[in-house]
Design a protein around this motif. Sequence first.
Motif, PDB file in Angstrom:
ATOM      1  N   UNK B  35       0.836  -1.198   0.000  1.00 34.59           N
ATOM      2  CA  UNK B  35       0.000   0.000   0.000  1.00 34.59           C
ATOM      3  C   UNK B  35       0.867   1.244   0.000  1.00 34.59           C
ATOM      4  N   UNK B  36       0.245   2.392  -0.221  1.00 31.71           N
ATOM      5  CA  UNK B  36       1.021   3.624  -0.336  1.00 31.71           C
ATOM      6  C   UNK B  36       1.694   3.987   0.982  1.00 31.71           C
ATOM      7  N   UNK B  37       0.926   4.005   2.035  1.00 34.02           N
ATOM      8  CA  UNK B  37       1.476   4.374   3.341  1.00 34.02           C
ATOM      9  C   UNK B  37       2.471   3.343   3.834  1.00 34.02           C
ATOM     10  N   UNK B  63       4.890  11.436  -2.721  1.00 35.28           N
ATOM     11  CA  UNK B  63       3.672  11.649  -3.503  1.00 35.28           C
ATOM     12  C   UNK B  63       3.954  11.807  -4.985  1.00 35.28           C
ATOM     13  N   UNK B  64       5.000  12.579  -5.272  1.00 41.98           N
ATOM     14  CA  UNK B  64       5.347  12.759  -6.689  1.00 41.98           C
ATOM     15  C   UNK B  64       5.673  11.426  -7.332  1.00 41.98           C
ATOM     16  N   UNK B  65       6.289  10.570  -6.554  1.00 41.63           N
ATOM     17  CA  UNK B  65       6.598   9.231  -7.072  1.00 41.63           C
ATOM     18  C   UNK B  65       5.312   8.499  -7.454  1.00 41.63           C
ATOM     19  N   UNK B 117      -4.515  -1.671  -7.594  1.00 39.29           N
ATOM     20  CA  UNK B 117      -4.156  -1.576  -6.175  1.00 39.29           C
ATOM     21  C   UNK B 117      -4.001  -0.117  -5.764  1.00 39.29           C
ATOM     22  N   UNK B 118      -3.305   0.638  -6.576  1.00 38.79           N
ATOM     23  CA  UNK B 118      -3.096   2.048  -6.262  1.00 38.79           C
ATOM     24  C   UNK B 118      -4.400   2.834  -6.379  1.00 38.79           C
ATOM     25  N   UNK B 119      -5.188   2.478  -7.389  1.00 34.62           N
ATOM     26  CA  UNK B 119      -6.469   3.163  -7.588  1.00 34.62           C
ATOM     27  C   UNK B 119      -7.382   2.971  -6.389  1.00 34.62           C
ATOM     28  N   UNK B 120      -7.361   1.766  -5.834  1.00 35.84           N
ATOM     29  CA  UNK B 120      -8.300   1.453  -4.763  1.00 35.84           C
ATOM     30  C   UNK B 120      -7.797   1.926  -3.403  1.00 35.84           C
ATOM     31  N   UNK B 121      -6.509   2.304  -3.327  1.00 34.10           N
ATOM     32  CA  UNK B 121      -5.940   2.686  -2.040  1.00 34.10           C
ATOM     33  C   UNK B 121      -6.650   3.916  -1.494  1.00 34.10           C
ATOM     34  N   UNK B 122      -7.173   3.833  -0.285  1.00 38.16           N
ATOM     35  CA  UNK B 122      -7.975   4.933   0.259  1.00 38.16           C
ATOM     36  C   UNK B 122      -7.145   6.037   0.882  1.00 38.16           C
TER      37      UNK B 122
END
Lengths: 206, 206
Positions: B35-37, B63-65, B117-122
Amino acid sequence: MTEDTPKPARKRQARGQRRMEQLLDAAAEVFAEKGFKGASTNAVAARAGASPGTLYQFFGNKEELAEALMARYVDRLRAAHGEAFDPALASLPLDELIDRVIDPLIAFDRANPGFPALLADPDLSPELAGAKKPAQNVMFDRLDLIFKTRAPHLEPDQRHRTAEVAVHLFRGLLPLIMGAAEGEELAAVTAETKRALGAYLSSVIG
Amino acid sequence: MTEDTPKPARKRQARGQRRMEQLLDAAAEVFAEKGFKGASTNAVAARAGASPGTLYQFFGNKEELAEALMARYVDRLRAAHGEAFDPALASLPLDELIDRVIDPLIAFDRANPGFPALLADPDLSPELAGAKKPAQNVMFDRLDLIFKTRAPHLEPDQRHRTAEVAVHLFRGLLPLIMGAAEGEELAAVTAETKRALGAYLSSVIG
DNA sequence: TTTTAATACGAGCAATCACTCGTCTTTTAA
DNA sequence: TTAAAAGACGAGTGATTGCTCGTATTAAAA
């Protein structure tokens, strides 16, 4: 394989129970706002008007907190659904059946926005993912049962898949439902959700 | 309001471009896994075989990444869809239309698991949420256009909603599709997805 | 060749987080 | 009334994270 539970089984006072509820309420809010990873346990404690130490007196770690929250959601969902579910449901016309199942579910999700948020959160540990299953099975099991009496000709295999697809279909439209403003917009999205479900189900189970 | 872009517009060498691709590949993997975090920038750099400093030479912050990764996905998606989309599509029988749209989309998502996966990440920041919109609109715009020629009697309002529901419906079934094993299982889930979409759409646009 | 800029490294900094622990207060049990 | 247990606090700890910066290497421009 010892039989007794390994838990020391601490005695809770009424005050402690109240604190736990406050902490779970706070956790629901903060998790919904920041996600599981993004929420800090200190922030949860602070929102509950408690100190970090107090939080950890009731929940061993962050995951246990989320598990307890999920368990509370499942309880409430079962309660809300138990009322709206009776065996006679399976013999209702499809449209009415959908109304009876979907309306309370939408009401529940909108009243407990932390629930779908936590369910959809992808970065939960394996243990927490396990805690999610009961929540998902609440819907799945009921649907499977309904289909069993309503479309007995279906192979169990396809019946399971139909239930699973119906659940995911609804979950996919949930963001639309959660984001809709009460009133016209919500009514429109709700109607569209029911239309999609009805169209799919009638194509499978007639 | 100055007209020039505020970016210093650094000159990239071929080596630098390669490194950026490597870093984005690594980011796709780590984001998908944690996940992103949950993904650390140091872990992304390490997986790309680079140092943290190198990562931050190309991307100003985490974030830019993620934004750059999302942008690359959108490019690829547009490319993959541009081929599978032509104006004649709107006049095809519904089943065939769905085949032509859904099959490449499923192939793309399964080939780029980091994308859904990235799209769905809240738990993405507002800026990143903004970067998600183009990705969502790729599908939405195409659908809206198709409906416009295919069901001209629909009010724009309802047409938009139909496109939105179709997109969310598909996205809801995506976890089933992503989790399916190649072969029989994937075929069954794919068929069910198409059935759901077909049933819904034919109930709206005939 | 010389100069300038891009690429690369990685130790380390400041901030944050999950969680602890010693101490104090409140409630229940004896 | 007193002892024991539950509840509450919050500063602090060790680990992690996003990110920096001084320095070294490579490649392009002059």
